[in-house]
Design a protein around this motif. Structure first.
Motif, short mmCIF file in Angstrom:
data_model
loop_
_atom_site.label_atom_id
_atom_site.label_comp_id
_atom_site.label_asym_id
_atom_site.label_seq_id
_atom_site.Cartn_x
_atom_site.Cartn_y
_atom_site.Cartn_z
N HIS A 40 -25.10 44.69 93.25
CA HIS A 40 -25.93 45.89 94.14
C HIS A 40 -27.59 45.96 94.16
O HIS A 40 -28.20 45.46 95.28
CB HIS A 40 -25.77 47.26 93.36
N MET A 41 -28.41 44.58 92.67
CA MET A 41 -29.38 44.61 92.86
C MET A 41 -29.68 43.50 93.21
O MET A 41 -30.61 43.91 93.99
CB MET A 41 -29.51 44.50 91.17
N LEU A 42 -28.51 42.41 93.61
CA LEU A 42 -28.84 41.30 94.08
C LEU A 42 -29.12 41.17 95.50
O LEU A 42 -30.34 40.93 96.79
CB LEU A 42 -28.16 40.25 94.05
N ILE A 43 -28.68 42.38 96.23
CA ILE A 43 -28.56 42.72 97.93
C ILE A 43 -29.57 43.57 97.65
O ILE A 43 -30.18 43.25 98.96
CB ILE A 43 -26.91 43.49 98.05
N GLU A 44 -30.02 44.22 97.25
CA GLU A 44 -31.37 45.28 97.20
C GLU A 44 -32.45 44.38 97.48
O GLU A 44 -33.40 44.21 98.52
CB GLU A 44 -31.53 46.09 96.33
N ALA A 45 -32.14 43.35 96.71
CA ALA A 45 -33.21 41.99 96.92
C ALA A 45 -33.24 41.46 98.12
O ALA A 45 -34.47 41.09 97.89
CB ALA A 45 -33.31 41.28 94.94
#
Length: 242
Positions: A40-45
């Protein structure tokens, strides 16, 4: 050492190695914040370069999600263990207990914070809880007061449980003013006190924790996982071909 995983730089190494380094940082009075990086964090970034800057500015960014940890092997040919925020939180409470750290909790509800306070007092009597801060929902915070409270109390460790990406942005904005090491632990507090269940060990160890959460919260998690997991797999495939 950090490795590039699609959109963010993630630390390579063991949990114990980084616990040792964090203890050295705290002893030296070094400020900073730690992220626990999942899909989730990786795709947000990936979708938001400004948020990628937030994550990449962290002193430490650990591979929280099983897929992120496995990506080290696919993209860099090295094995990497998962360092999950859910597990790191109680583990570092144990470290704080042994070292008599002063600890603060930010986020969640007053009820969850009170339950956490009682459990920490029972399990980790060496921990001094300086502040339990439940910021007002949907309203501006008095950050200057919070920061003054943390600094005047000599707090050394701050666990920030506001959820991604809010907690990472808050740490990025304020870590330089707070004389402590900050950890973004997401939903670890309700899990720690037993208000929210966690996937069985066999599911966690085989990268199926997302499936457990999907089963428990199908309406909330289906669209997120459909988008983030599919996009992550595509980006990982593309990077591996490169």
């Amino acid at each position: 050492m950090k490795r590039s995983i699609i959109s963010i730089s993630v630390n390579e190494g063991t949990r114990e190695e980084y616990v040792s380094r964090i203890n050295e940082d705290i002893s030296a009075g070094i400020r900073g914040y730690c992220c626990f990086s999942n899909v989730h964090m990786l795709i947000e970034a990936y979708d938001d370069p400004a948020f990628a800057e937030v994550v990449n500015s962290a002193r430490y960014a650990f591979p929280d999600g099983f897929p992120v940890a496995r990506s080290f092997k696919i993209l860099h040919g090295v094995r990497q263990e998962r360092i999950a925020g859910m597990d790191f939180f109680p583990h570092f409470l144990g470290v704080s207990d042994a070292r008599k750290y002063k600890v603060a909790l930010i986020g969640s509800t007053p009820e969850i914070l009170q339950q956490a306070k009682e459990k920490i007092a029972d399990e980790f009597p060496g921990v001094t809880l300086t502040h339990l801060i439940s910021p007002p929902f949907g309203q501006p915070w008095d950050n200057s007061t919070y920061i003054e409270q943390l600094n005047s109390s000599g707090t050394q460790v701050v666990f920030v449980a506001l959820g991604c990406p809010k907690q990472e942005k808050w740490m990025y904005d304020h870590s330089s003013q707070i004389q402590a090491m900050l950890f973004g632990i997401g939903g670890a507090l309700p899990t720690y006190v037993g208000a929210v269940g966690r996937a069985p060990a066999f599911m966690r160890n085989n990268g199926l924790e997302w499936l457990y959460r999907l089963i428990k919260e199908p309406r909330r998690m289906f669209r997120r996982y459909l988008y983030t997991n599919t996009k992550f797999l595509w980006l990982l495939l593309r990077e591996s071909v490169k």
